[in-house]
Motif scaffolding. Structure first.
Motif, PDB file in Angstrom:
ATOM      1  N   SER A  34       0.866  -1.203   0.161  1.00  0.00           N
ATOM      2  CA  SER A  34      -0.024   0.124   0.009  1.00  0.00           C
ATOM      3  C   SER A  34       0.921   1.358  -0.045  1.00  0.00           C
ATOM      4  CB  SER A  34      -1.004  -0.009   1.397  1.00  0.00           C
ATOM      5  OG  SER A  34      -1.846  -1.121   1.286  1.00  0.00           O
ATOM      6  N   ARG A  43      -5.235  -4.089  -8.846  1.00  0.00           N
ATOM      7  CA  ARG A  43      -6.733  -3.724  -8.934  1.00  0.00           C
ATOM      8  C   ARG A  43      -7.500  -4.841  -9.427  1.00  0.00           C
ATOM      9  NH1 ARG A  43      -9.623   0.611  -8.644  1.00  0.00           N
ATOM     10  NH2 ARG A  43     -11.306   0.835  -9.963  1.00  0.00           N
ATOM     11  N   TRP A  75      -8.101  -7.711  -0.306  1.00  0.00           N
ATOM     12  CA  TRP A  75      -8.603  -6.710   0.680  1.00  0.00           C
ATOM     13  C   TRP A  75      -8.247  -5.266   0.764  1.00  0.00           C
ATOM     14  CZ3 TRP A  75      -5.709 -10.735   4.656  1.00  0.00           C
ATOM     15  CH2 TRP A  75      -6.641 -11.728   4.564  1.00  0.00           C
ATOM     16  N   ASP A 114      -8.006  -1.499  -0.614  1.00  0.00           N
ATOM     17  CA  ASP A 114      -8.751  -0.486  -1.729  1.00  0.00           C
ATOM     18  C   ASP A 114      -7.903   0.670  -1.812  1.00  0.00           C
ATOM     19  OD1 ASP A 114      -8.820   0.398   0.826  1.00  0.00           O
ATOM     20  OD2 ASP A 114     -10.743   0.985   0.759  1.00  0.00           O
ATOM     21  N   ASN A 115      -6.805   1.229  -0.983  1.00  0.00           N
ATOM     22  CA  ASN A 115      -6.148   2.558  -1.267  1.00  0.00           C
ATOM     23  C   ASN A 115      -5.385   2.420  -2.571  1.00  0.00           C
ATOM     24  OD1 ASN A 115      -7.773   3.447   0.914  1.00  0.00           O
ATOM     25  ND2 ASN A 115      -5.848   3.217   2.324  1.00  0.00           N
ATOM     26  N   PRO A 148      -5.205   0.027  -5.057  1.00  0.00           N
ATOM     27  CA  PRO A 148      -6.128  -0.300  -6.395  1.00  0.00           C
ATOM     28  C   PRO A 148      -6.705   1.190  -6.661  1.00  0.00           C
ATOM     29  CG  PRO A 148      -6.487  -1.972  -4.959  1.00  0.00           C
ATOM     30  CD  PRO A 148      -5.829  -0.996  -3.846  1.00  0.00           C
ATOM     31  N   SER A 149      -7.042   2.126  -5.814  1.00  0.00           N
ATOM     32  CA  SER A 149      -7.706   3.389  -6.220  1.00  0.00           C
ATOM     33  C   SER A 149      -6.546   4.482  -6.809  1.00  0.00           C
ATOM     34  CB  SER A 149      -8.404   3.987  -5.174  1.00  0.00           C
ATOM     35  OG  SER A 149      -9.398   3.393  -4.626  1.00  0.00           O
ATOM     36  N   ARG A 204     -10.191  -4.056 -14.617  1.00  0.00           N
ATOM     37  CA  ARG A 204     -10.368  -5.157 -13.464  1.00  0.00           C
ATOM     38  C   ARG A 204     -10.252  -6.366 -14.241  1.00  0.00           C
ATOM     39  NH1 ARG A 204     -11.408  -3.785  -8.525  1.00  0.00           N
ATOM     40  NH2 ARG A 204     -12.250  -1.688  -7.880  1.00  0.00           N
ATOM     41  N   HIS A 209     -17.730   4.552   3.174  1.00  0.00           N
ATOM     42  CA  HIS A 209     -16.576   3.617   2.959  1.00  0.00           C
ATOM     43  C   HIS A 209     -15.750   3.920   1.625  1.00  0.00           C
ATOM     44  CE1 HIS A 209     -20.286   1.870   1.234  1.00  0.00           C
ATOM     45  NE2 HIS A 209     -19.389   1.336   0.391  1.00  0.00           N
ATOM     46  N   ARG A 210     -16.388   4.742   0.947  1.00  0.00           N
ATOM     47  CA  ARG A 210     -15.521   5.168  -0.353  1.00  0.00           C
ATOM     48  C   ARG A 210     -14.869   6.245  -0.383  1.00  0.00           C
ATOM     49  NH1 ARG A 210     -16.121   2.140  -4.639  1.00  0.00           N
ATOM     50  NH2 ARG A 210     -15.629   3.931  -6.016  1.00  0.00           N
ATOM     51  N   ASN A 234     -11.330   5.882  -1.197  1.00  0.00           N
ATOM     52  CA  ASN A 234     -11.097   5.455  -2.622  1.00  0.00           C
ATOM     53  C   ASN A 234     -10.805   6.804  -3.566  1.00  0.00           C
ATOM     54  OD1 ASN A 234     -11.560   3.121  -1.249  1.00  0.00           O
ATOM     55  ND2 ASN A 234     -13.348   2.599  -2.449  1.00  0.00           N
ATOM     56  N   GLU A 242      -7.385   7.895  -5.323  1.00  0.00           N
ATOM     57  CA  GLU A 242      -7.622   8.119  -6.928  1.00  0.00           C
ATOM     58  C   GLU A 242      -7.158   9.589  -7.280  1.00  0.00           C
ATOM     59  OE1 GLU A 242     -10.591   8.351 -10.685  1.00  0.00           O
ATOM     60  OE2 GLU A 242     -11.379   7.555  -8.553  1.00  0.00           O
TER      61      GLU A 242
END
Length: 351
Positions: free
Chosen positions: A49, A99, A108, A110-111, A113-114, A153, A236-237, A240, A244
């Motif tokens: 990450s 991603r 697990w 998300d940071n 992949p964004s 993806r 929760h987004r 993200n 991004e």
């Protein structure tokens, strides 16, 4: 007799144990392995990450050109090499491209992949503009553009990693073609259109970041029309969209610097070099250290920061600078006065 009875009883217990074995002992190594796997996954997740550090575009150009590194390159060499390096980092950073992961620890996260999405979208924007910058049809640049435009993806064949590798190969072929100084990009061609696409991208990010800000007073400072905002961002987004935007700022900082090295004379002639540097400085502010383990959405001068609001402010400023640059570079150059010819009547000095 007692001894024989004891031996018979012992033999019966062994037979019963073989017929009805007890497996309670097996849970201990299973739990130990599961705990070790979880620990390793958490450690890898933290490591993966961490965003890569910015790279030096000139050194990246030298590395990608290989044996031709110290020979003169045509206009566009640094731009193509910078784009290729950005794509390569998506593949070669710790954990690779995450991603489209389906297994822990990538699934697990998300940071990161964004962040990858921000870099990929910025790379797509420049890849779409490169054929115009090159001044015409170019098979390698078209191949690179089409490969980057695939689903980000995809995990089944052809996976996103395979398309990124195809794009990288096409960009490297174009980089080799630019070793000929006569085959470079046209001066200033396509710059205004590329910057206009950046304006749309930065404006979209600013609006999505602002949608997570609950205070309408805070949006006034950003000159954001609350009615124009997209639907509110779920809690929760929020992180993200924030990451991004960080990925977008990271990639654009490198890409803009690469374009500047190739088009420096054009920017100086248009007298926009100071604004270009201001745009780079604004994007650099999006890369400051995030000291909080979470993306917070506080308000005012409270004890919690509002990271989305700060990022939206930088995106808005960068958008405005990019819009100004696009307008300036779209203007035709001033026509220089024609020199006087010998046939022209001489101007007599007044008596």
């Amino acid at each position: 007799m007692a001894w024989k009875s004891w031996r018979a009883s012992r033999r019966r217990r062994k037979e019963e144990a073989l017929e009805r074995p007890r497996y309670g002992w097996i849970w201990k190594p299973v739990l130990a392995l599961a705990g070790l796997y979880l620990l390793v996954s958490v450690g890898l997740g933290i490591w993966w990450s961490q965003p890569p550090a910015p790279f030096d575009v000139e050194q990246a150009t030298l590395d990608r050109r290989g044996e031709a590194a110290y020979l003169p390159g045509a206009r566009g060499t640094v731009t193509v090499a910078t784009l290729a390096t950005s794509v390569a980092i998506l593949l070669e950073k710790p954990g690779g491209y995450l991603r489209n992961d389906l297994a822990p620890p990538g699934v697990w996260l998300d940071n990161m992949p964004s962040w990858e999405l921000g870099v990929l979208e910025s790379s797509r924007g420049l890849a779409q503009a490169l054929p115009q910058m090159a001044g015409g049809d170019n098979a390698d640049l078209e191949t690179a553009r089409e490969a980057l435009m695939g689903d980000d993806r995809d995990w089944f064949y052809p996976a996103t990693e395979q398309r990124l590798a195809q794009s990288l190969e096409a960009l490297d072929r174009q980089l080799s073609a630019l070793n000929d100084e006569d085959g470079g990009f046209a001066p200033g061609e396509g710059l205004a259109d590329w910057l206009a696409s950046l304006v749309a991208r930065l404006d979209d990010l600013a609006l999505r970041l602002a949608a997570s800000v609950g205070s309408h007073e805070a949006l006034i400072e950003l000159a954001v029309d609350a009615e124009a905002l997209p639907p509110g961002t779920p809690w929760h987004r929020v992180d993200n969209i924030f990451f991004e935007a960080r990925g977008t700022g990271w990639a654009l900082s490198q890409l803009l610097e690469g374009v500047q090295r190739d088009q420096d004379d054009v920017l100086r002639e248009a007298d926009v070099l100071a604004e270009w540097q201001g745009l780079l400085a604004e994007l650099a502010m999006t890369q400051r250290q995030l000291w909080s383990p979470l993306v917070l959405n506080g308000s005012g001068f409270g004890i919690f920061a509002n990271h989305s609001l700060v990022m939206a402010l930088h995106m808005t400023r960068a958008r405005d600078l990019a819009a100004h640059l696009a307008e300036r570079l779209a203007e035709p150059p001033l026509a220089s006065p024609e020199p006087a010819t010998p046939d022209d009547d001489p101007v007599e000095a007044p008596e």
